[in-house]
Design a protein around this motif. Structure first.
Motif, short mmCIF file in Angstrom:
data_model
loop_
_atom_site.label_atom_id
_atom_site.label_comp_id
_atom_site.label_asym_id
_atom_site.label_seq_id
_atom_site.Cartn_x
_atom_site.Cartn_y
_atom_site.Cartn_z
N PHE A 135 -22.01 64.28 32.66
CA PHE A 135 -20.81 63.56 33.03
C PHE A 135 -20.09 64.27 34.17
O PHE A 135 -19.74 63.66 35.19
N PHE A 136 -19.88 65.57 34.03
CA PHE A 136 -19.19 66.32 35.08
C PHE A 136 -20.09 66.56 36.29
O PHE A 136 -19.60 66.67 37.41
N ALA A 137 -21.42 66.63 36.09
CA ALA A 137 -22.33 66.79 37.23
C ALA A 137 -22.32 65.54 38.10
O ALA A 137 -22.26 65.64 39.34
N TYR A 138 -22.38 64.37 37.48
CA TYR A 138 -22.33 63.13 38.25
C TYR A 138 -20.94 62.91 38.85
O TYR A 138 -20.81 62.43 39.97
N LYS A 192 -25.89 67.24 45.70
CA LYS A 192 -25.95 68.56 46.30
C LYS A 192 -27.25 69.29 45.95
O LYS A 192 -27.79 70.02 46.77
N PHE A 193 -27.75 69.10 44.73
CA PHE A 193 -28.98 69.76 44.28
C PHE A 193 -30.10 68.73 44.24
O PHE A 193 -30.29 68.03 43.26
N LYS A 194 -30.86 68.68 45.31
CA LYS A 194 -31.93 67.68 45.43
C LYS A 194 -33.23 68.15 44.77
O LYS A 194 -34.16 67.37 44.65
N GLY A 195 -33.33 69.39 44.36
CA GLY A 195 -34.56 69.90 43.77
C GLY A 195 -34.86 69.28 42.42
O GLY A 195 -36.02 69.19 42.02
N LEU A 196 -33.86 68.84 41.72
CA LEU A 196 -34.03 68.22 40.42
C LEU A 196 -33.89 66.72 40.58
O LEU A 196 -32.92 66.25 41.18
N TYR A 197 -34.85 65.97 40.07
CA TYR A 197 -34.74 64.52 40.15
C TYR A 197 -33.89 64.06 38.96
O TYR A 197 -34.36 63.94 37.84
N TRP A 198 -32.62 63.84 39.23
CA TRP A 198 -31.61 63.59 38.21
C TRP A 198 -31.89 62.36 37.37
O TRP A 198 -31.74 62.42 36.15
#
Length: 164
Positions: free
Chosen positions: A74-77, A84-90
């Motif tokens: 919730f807070f990440a989105y 900002k962090f494209k390494g992880l496919y959210w």
């Protein structure tokens, strides 16, 4: 001797940042993803509290972990960490979280309702079934986003460019 104090908050100035800066933006709270993550967090916390107060306290770890994961996402989105962090496919991580949460909540809700007779276990089971539905809706929506992304990705593949 007495000079008038200058106006500390002129009409055009924004209020100073305080606790309001910790709150997520209003547009995220009104979005479908924000509402689903908020519902998942609230339901997981309620289920966690119900399991603590019940005879089925051994099930309390699953809602606690789901509460923390939903709150983190919730807070990440809300703070746009996914951009900002494209390494992880959210969306894939979110999809896997929702699928496992729906399965786990369904299983422990059946066990809590059928095996334990106290009211807190029954309440945790009922809220668990509601959480199963909310997580299932979330993984269905996220799955549709994944399919759309994969279809876009396949048109950008090297094989597609060779034929042009």
């Amino acid at each position: 001797m007495d000079e008038p104090d200058p106006d500390p908050d002129p009409a055009g100035a924004a209020p100073p940042p305080g606790l309001r800066s910790l709150l997520p933006p209003r547009e995220f709270l009104c979005s479908r993803k924000g509402q689903l993550l908020l519902a998942e967090s609230v339901l997981s916390f309620i289920i966690f509290i119900c399991y603590i107060a019940s005879l089925a306290a051994s099930f309390m770890m699953a809602p606690l972990l789901e509460f923390l994961l939903a709150l983190f996402l919730f807070f990440a989105y809300a703070s746009k960490l996914n951009e900002k962090f494209k390494g992880l496919y959210w969306p894939l991580a979110d999809f896997l979280r929702c699928v496992t949460a729906a399965i786990i909540y369904f299983a422990i809700s059946i066990a809590a309702v059928s095996k334990y007779g106290d009211g807190a276990s029954k309440a945790a089971g009922v809220f668990g079934f509601i959480a199963t539905i909310v997580f299932a809706i979330d993984f269905y929506i996220t799955f549709n986003d994944l399919v759309t992304f994969l279809k876009q990705g396949s048109s950008d593949s090297p094989e597609g460019r060779k034929s042009e």
